[in-house]
Design a protein around this motif. Structure first.
Motif, PDB file in Angstrom:
ATOM      1  N   PHE A 125       1.353  -1.634   3.575  1.00 10.42           N
ATOM      2  CA  PHE A 125       0.505  -0.471   3.822  1.00 10.42           C
ATOM      3  C   PHE A 125       1.376   0.790   3.825  1.00 10.42           C
ATOM      4  CE2 PHE A 125      -2.162  -3.829   5.596  1.00 10.42           C
ATOM      5  CZ  PHE A 125      -3.379  -3.491   5.047  1.00 10.42           C
ATOM      6  N   ASP A 126       0.925   1.824   3.127  1.00  7.79           N
ATOM      7  CA  ASP A 126       1.677   3.077   3.046  1.00  7.79           C
ATOM      8  C   ASP A 126       0.719   4.254   2.954  1.00  7.79           C
ATOM      9  OD1 ASP A 126       4.539   2.839   3.092  1.00  7.79           O
ATOM     10  OD2 ASP A 126       4.344   1.543   1.333  1.00  7.79           O
ATOM     11  N   HIS A 127       1.248   5.429   3.269  1.00  7.64           N
ATOM     12  CA  HIS A 127       0.446   6.655   3.177  1.00  7.64           C
ATOM     13  C   HIS A 127       0.128   6.933   1.702  1.00  7.64           C
ATOM     14  CE1 HIS A 127      -0.611  10.875   3.316  1.00  7.64           C
ATOM     15  NE2 HIS A 127      -0.769  10.730   4.625  1.00  7.64           N
ATOM     16  N   GLY A 160      -0.906   9.631   0.169  1.00  7.21           N
ATOM     17  CA  GLY A 160      -0.565  10.916  -0.430  1.00  7.21           C
ATOM     18  C   GLY A 160       0.925  11.096  -0.627  1.00  7.21           C
ATOM     19  N   ALA A 161       1.692  10.524   0.287  1.00  4.37           N
ATOM     20  CA  ALA A 161       3.129  10.802   0.303  1.00  4.37           C
ATOM     21  C   ALA A 161       3.946   9.692  -0.336  1.00  4.37           C
ATOM     22  CB  ALA A 161       3.595  11.017   1.737  1.00  4.37           C
ATOM     23  N   THR A 162       3.292   8.595  -0.712  1.00  3.11           N
ATOM     24  CA  THR A 162       4.013   7.505  -1.362  1.00  3.11           C
ATOM     25  C   THR A 162       3.818   7.646  -2.868  1.00  3.11           C
ATOM     26  OG1 THR A 162       3.406   6.165   0.542  1.00  3.11           O
ATOM     27  CG2 THR A 162       4.414   5.020  -1.315  1.00  3.11           C
ATOM     28  N   PRO A 163       4.896   7.959  -3.586  1.00  5.59           N
ATOM     29  CA  PRO A 163       4.741   8.167  -5.031  1.00  5.59           C
ATOM     30  C   PRO A 163       4.165   6.933  -5.729  1.00  5.59           C
ATOM     31  CG  PRO A 163       6.917   8.900  -4.278  1.00  5.59           C
ATOM     32  CD  PRO A 163       6.272   8.161  -3.136  1.00  5.59           C
ATOM     33  N   LYS A 177      -4.698   4.978   2.681  1.00  4.77           N
ATOM     34  CA  LYS A 177      -3.556   4.064   2.744  1.00  4.77           C
ATOM     35  C   LYS A 177      -3.448   3.269   1.452  1.00  4.77           C
ATOM     36  CE  LYS A 177      -3.514   2.658   7.643  1.00  4.77           C
ATOM     37  NZ  LYS A 177      -3.627   1.462   8.494  1.00  4.77           N
ATOM     38  N   GLU A 203       7.583  13.546   7.145  1.00  4.43           N
ATOM     39  CA  GLU A 203       7.361  13.649   5.699  1.00  4.43           C
ATOM     40  C   GLU A 203       6.299  12.689   5.197  1.00  4.43           C
ATOM     41  OE1 GLU A 203      10.605  12.375   3.261  1.00  4.43           O
ATOM     42  OE2 GLU A 203       9.450  12.635   1.434  1.00  4.43           O
ATOM     43  N   GLN A 204       6.227  11.491   5.793  1.00  3.65           N
ATOM     44  CA  GLN A 204       5.331  10.430   5.308  1.00  3.65           C
ATOM     45  C   GLN A 204       5.689   9.998   3.892  1.00  3.65           C
ATOM     46  OE1 GLN A 204       1.695  12.910   6.451  1.00  3.65           O
ATOM     47  NE2 GLN A 204       1.134  10.919   7.278  1.00  3.65           N
ATOM     48  N   GLY A 205       6.925  10.193   3.543  1.00  3.70           N
ATOM     49  CA  GLY A 205       7.439   9.768   2.244  1.00  3.70           C
ATOM     50  C   GLY A 205       8.913   9.471   2.439  1.00  3.70           C
ATOM     51  N   LYS A 259      15.995   9.108   1.745  1.00  6.58           N
ATOM     52  CA  LYS A 259      16.814   8.635   0.611  1.00  6.58           C
ATOM     53  C   LYS A 259      17.954   9.591   0.305  1.00  6.58           C
ATOM     54  CE  LYS A 259      14.782   5.253  -2.356  1.00  6.58           C
ATOM     55  NZ  LYS A 259      14.241   4.885  -3.655  1.00  6.58           N
ATOM     56  N   ARG A 312      -0.592  19.134  -1.364  1.00  3.31           N
ATOM     57  CA  ARG A 312      -1.582  18.456  -2.193  1.00  3.31           C
ATOM     58  C   ARG A 312      -2.906  18.324  -1.461  1.00  3.31           C
ATOM     59  NH1 ARG A 312       2.133  13.512  -4.016  1.00  3.31           N
ATOM     60  NH2 ARG A 312       3.152  14.497  -5.775  1.00  3.31           N
ATOM     61  N   GLY A 362       2.984  15.561  -0.134  1.00  4.48           N
ATOM     62  CA  GLY A 362       2.052  14.645  -0.789  1.00  4.48           C
ATOM     63  C   GLY A 362       0.769  14.497   0.005  1.00  4.48           C
ATOM     64  N   ALA A 363       0.864  14.702   1.284  1.00  6.58           N
ATOM     65  CA  ALA A 363      -0.295  14.508   2.153  1.00  6.58           C
ATOM     66  C   ALA A 363      -0.933  15.851   2.517  1.00  6.58           C
ATOM     67  CB  ALA A 363       0.152  13.799   3.431  1.00  6.58           C
ATOM     68  N   LYS A 379       7.591   5.353   5.884  1.00  4.59           N
ATOM     69  CA  LYS A 379       6.359   4.683   6.342  1.00  4.59           C
ATOM     70  C   LYS A 379       5.538   5.611   7.232  1.00  4.59           C
ATOM     71  CE  LYS A 379       6.984   0.755   4.511  1.00  4.59           C
ATOM     72  NZ  LYS A 379       6.436   0.996   3.197  1.00  4.59           N
ATOM     73  N   SER A 380       4.233   5.613   6.998  1.00  6.87           N
ATOM     74  CA  SER A 380       3.322   6.340   7.864  1.00  6.87           C
ATOM     75  C   SER A 380       1.963   5.648   7.811  1.00  6.87           C
ATOM     76  CB  SER A 380       3.208   7.781   7.385  1.00  6.87           C
ATOM     77  OG  SER A 380       2.346   8.503   8.251  1.00  6.87           O
ATOM     78  N   HIS A 381       1.056   6.043   8.703  1.00  6.59           N
ATOM     79  CA  HIS A 381      -0.271   5.410   8.772  1.00  6.59           C
ATOM     80  C   HIS A 381      -0.120   3.911   8.978  1.00  6.59           C
ATOM     81  CE1 HIS A 381      -2.873   8.770   6.751  1.00  6.59           C
ATOM     82  NE2 HIS A 381      -2.113   9.219   7.723  1.00  6.59           N
TER      83      HIS A 381
END
Lengths: 441, 441
Positions: free
Chosen positions: A230-232, A234-237, A300, B198-200, B205, B217, B380-381, B412-414
């Motif tokens: 599970f990931d966000h 919007g922010a996970t490319p 998600k 950031e949720q990314g 990295k 976004r 992104g979010a 990781k988020s949500h």
């Protein structure tokens, strides 16, 4: 030939009562839910028992909770018919029940006629896998082919063992691996015949009254679960470098399976193989047990998904070959999405490539005598009769089995729209009665 | 430059209490559920209120139930920060909350310093769409941008209106189309800054301490339902002549959408567009309402399926162009499976292509002064700050808005694994405090 004719009115009389057992609304069109080992299933069986008793037939319940109706004369050998009265959730009132009603009226019509054999109706428990995820519970258990672990299967908040006890059946018979039909009883079955609605549209499309079944497809059923992360959203490319997307893996797997089957079809015309994805993420019991199923959100990336996967064929070898390829494809595709695929077998039944040839020939002659249009066809669906056909008698031959199909409206089944007319059932019951009276020639 | 340094210990003090509000287990790692307008959300806000009061700050609740914390000195103009304390179901304790805690400690750290402007923290209600299917409820309502129909949205058995009343908020403000922030208040916001995780995984990295957000976004969200026909899986031949298979249509649609996006990506490197299928058949509210969702069985062809479809981009035009193509593709593909597709819009928000340039430059200088590694990146979010950035002041300029991102573990988020360290939050809070003290230069 001694033709036994059943009237549509006789069928109507029984349906008038049976339409009120397990119905979901005021009208039969509202659908029916009579689960395996439910009060509704028992109530329908009790109606059959009571009608049989009133007609002067013998009745008995076996340890599994299956009902047997028999003629009273003292015969060594028996010609049987059988079917079931349970339904899928929100199903119709003809899949199974039509065969039980036809069997009851056939035996009543023949009971005082002279014969060298007795007549028997078997009303099997729980043929539909929809309740406990197990097909033909009553028949498998009667032949001693269920094991203790099956008793733990659950539906609607109770285990199969609990549901059986609630209907006065004896789960310890299954626990002990005992059959309720012993070898002596098995050896003296001259023939077993199941009347059933086609659950397909071939008969209706061709204007045929009676389908004489050549063979029965068996099914292999699996749960396939896909564990990603599970990931966000919007922010996970996009892309597998960042996402382990179970839903995306699922989509690619299902499209790939569809294309794999098409590849098989393109190589073999009239290929006897169908596959179905009945559930995606929406099996109530599974969702209650697996916490991850509640973690989804619009925002998600999906970290968990699952589906049911069913493959049917008369040809067990073909099915096996296909399944091996399909399973490897599922695992490989999931891996390309960095998702873990787990494939859990629900059930694998064996098909019946050929039903009894002699009984099929007799059925044809009977249809001709009545002036009914008939044709031979394979059964796409599994039936209790398939299991009977797999039982070996002491003389090392399998029980001779026949199946009689009648048309159903638009080929619909396992749905509230499921329908066969009393006229259609009566024609089938007339063939059944005449064949039972004849016995295996 | 007057640097304001916040210690990790200060952050820890507040988290020690806030980790016990809405937690799903003994440990923060067990996850959090603080829905919009839930008792848990209110409890977290009350903790902030109480801490602010103890520090000698002014607090007030607006009609929507948002909390405002302000410095006591009498200033005409204000520099604000803001974020939210609600979470998705089974989320973490940093998305939103980190910004609120940072804002509180930043204002407390600055409260006795000399400034030409006041400092304000806004704790918005219900930013997550996971509860009522509406994003940034508190902020939208505060600016008078929700309508009466939104009050009927339901979650966990109650409407938004009912949930608001239960938390002493006033749904009639929304019903009447009234804003809780008036034009005077809006005109006197010099700057609005949101700190957020950031949720990314970009910051982590690259080993960067602070992300300075360039744009935000927005998302477009839809429910897509697919109406086919339930049929018996064994007796219904393969192919669209016989089957109207919703699950098969769904799989082909999802694969096609994935390929459509890849096509867009191949034409434009670094394309700012992501899409996600968060739900397939597993949205509890939807399933409770739609009877067809309970009709599935392993042995049935699927007659009904649905999924959520979300597309995000800073570039509203690009998103719109993509969506038109995607929707046409969904309809066309469903039709080839003899399945009816219905596309229902859940929400469409507008993105913020560029946040305030001056505030971004100040943020860079502040990071340099602290010796923190920083980089510019798009969010992104969606965030509450995006909505603030869209508000127009009387001088016909939008509110100047900045966002400060801090890294979160593995991006990781949500999800319960969501984590930022107190050190990471403290660095962000130091930048926030210093920027708020400076104001808009």
């Amino acid at each position: 030939m001694q033709k036994i004719t059943i009237s549509a009115q006789t069928i109507d009389t029984h349906y008038a009562v049976l339409n009120r057992i397990g119905g979901l609304g005021d009208q039969p069109q509202d659908g029916f839910s009579r689960a395996a080992y439910s009060d509704e299933e028992t109530a329908a069986m009790q109606y059959i028992e009571q009608q049989a008793m009133q007609a002067g037939l013998t009745t008995r319940w076996d340890a599994i909770g299956n009902l047997c109706v028999e003629t009273k004369q003292d015969h060594a050998d028996w010609v049987e018919c059988g079917s079931h009265v349970d339904t899928v959730s929100q199903g119709g009132n003809f899949d199974g029940l039509a065969g039980v009603v036809a069997g009851l009226v056939a035996i009543i019509a023949c009971k005082d006629l002279k014969r060298a054999h007795g007549l028997r109706l078997r009303v099997w428990r729980g043929e539909e896998s929809a309740s406990f995820g197990i097909t033909s519970i009553g028949a498998y258990a009667a032949f001693g082919q269920l094991s203790a672990s099956h008793l733990e299967a659950s539906y609607d908040g109770q285990s199969l063992a609990q549901a059986m006890l609630a209907q006065d059946a004896q789960p310890h018979t299954i626990q002990a691996g005992k059959a309720s039909i012993n070898q002596h009883e098995l050896d003296h079955i001259l023939a077993h015949i199941e009347l059933h609605i086609e659950q397909g549209i071939v008969l209706e499309k061709e204007g045929v009254d009676i389908g004489i079944v050549s063979g029965i497809r068996a099914s292999a059923r699996f749960w396939v679960s896909l564990e990603g992360e599970f990931d966000h959203s919007g922010a996970t490319p996009m892309g597998t470098k960042y996402r382990k997307d179970s839903h995306l893996a699922l989509a690619y797997i299902l499209v790939g399976l569809d294309q794999l089957l098409k590849e098989y079809q393109s190589k073999t015309p009239q290929l006897d193989l169908v596959q179905t994805i009945g559930h995606i993420n929406n099996h109530a019991e599974h969702n209650a047990q697996k916490q991850a199923t509640a973690q989804h959100a619009i925002s998600k990336v999906s970290g968990y998904a699952y589906f049911s996967f069913e493959v049917r064929s008369c040809d067990d070898q073909l099915r096996q070959r296909y399944l091996e390829e399909a399973k490897a494809f599922i695992k490989k595709t999931a891996a390309t999405f960095v998702v873990q695929a787990n494939i859990q077998t629900i059930s694998q039944s064996t098909g019946v490539p050929k039903l009894d040839a002699q009984l099929q020939q007799q059925s044809q002659h009977i249809c001709d005598a009545f002036g009914y249009r008939h044709r031979s066809l394979a059964s796409g669906a599994w039936h209790d009769a398939a299991l009977v056909a797999q039982q070996q008698q002491s003389r090392l031959k399998n029980v001779p089995v026949a199946m009689i199909f009648i048309p159903c409206l638009k080929g619909k089944s396992h749905a509230p729209e499921e329908f066969s007319s009393s006229q259609q059932i009566a024609k089938g019951a007339s063939v059944l009665a005449t064949l039972m009276q004849q016995g295996h020639e």
